[in-house]
Design an enzyme around this catalytic site. Sequence first.
Site, short mmCIF file in Angstrom:
data_model
loop_
_atom_site.label_atom_id
_atom_site.label_comp_id
_atom_site.label_asym_id
_atom_site.label_seq_id
_atom_site.Cartn_x
_atom_site.Cartn_y
_atom_site.Cartn_z
N CYS A 1 -5.41 -3.00 2.63
CA CYS A 1 -5.18 -2.90 4.07
C CYS A 1 -6.43 -3.04 4.96
CB CYS A 1 -4.42 -1.60 4.37
SG CYS A 1 -3.47 -1.66 5.92
N GLU B 1 0.84 -1.20 0.00
CA GLU B 1 0.00 0.00 0.00
C GLU B 1 0.89 1.26 0.00
OE1 GLU B 1 -3.59 1.73 2.84
OE2 GLU B 1 -2.02 0.52 3.77
N LYS C 1 -9.60 2.59 -2.25
CA LYS C 1 -9.83 1.97 -0.94
C LYS C 1 -11.20 2.34 -0.38
CE LYS C 1 -7.34 1.46 3.48
NZ LYS C 1 -6.16 1.96 4.21
#
Length: 210
Positions: A141, A41, A107
Site C-alpha cells: 500500500c 492488504e 510494511k
Amino acid sequence: QLLVTLVQANLHWEDKQANLQMLEQQIQAIGQPTQLVVLPEMFSTGFSMQPEKLAETMEGPSVQWMKSMATQYKIILTGSLIIEDAGQYFNRLIWMLPNGSYGYYDKRHRFAFAGEDQHYSNGNKRLIASVNGWKINLQICYDLRFPVWARQQITAQPEYDVLVYVANWPERRSHAWKSLLIARAIENQCYVIGVNRVGEDGKGINHSGD
C-alpha cells in the site's frame, strides 16, 4: 511465463472467519491454471487499527489457512495480515509456497494519516521472491508513495522483474494509486501488479480496486 490471479475482494470488516470463507470461494472459483494468487492488504480483517484485538502469531489460524490453500490448490498465495511477533504488531505480507514454506515482508512505510504508525511497528528489509525464473519485489500500500524503497538496483541484470503492491487504497485517492503504479513501472523498467480491495470498509471509506 508467470500466471497471476488478482483477488480484489470486498472485505468483511474485522471478521476473519467471513473473509477466509469468502476468499476460499474466490480461490476455488479461479477455474484455470494459475501460479500466484494475490490478495489485498490485511485481507482477513480490512485495514484495522485494532491489532490488540485482531493480531495473530505466525502459528495462528490465518497463516494456517494460507498454508492449506497454497497446498490444496498448488499455488503461491500472498497478501498481508495483522501479525504479532515478539510483542510487536506488524502489517505483514506473507509469501506462502505450496510446500508450506514461506517468506514475509513487514510494511516499511506506515500510513500515519490513519494512525498506522501508532499501532504497528515498521519493517526495514525488502523481500524479493522468485518463481519460475521471475524475481518479484513485494510491497504494501503506502510503500507505493516512496520510490526510493522500490528502486531497481541494476548491476549485471535487474534486481527484480515484477513489483507487487497489495493495498486498501481509498477510492478518493485512486488517481494517485493508478498514476503511481504506472510511474513505478516506468522508472524501474519492470511489470507492476496492484491489488486493492473494493467496497466500503468499517470506517465508511470506499475502495475501487483499480
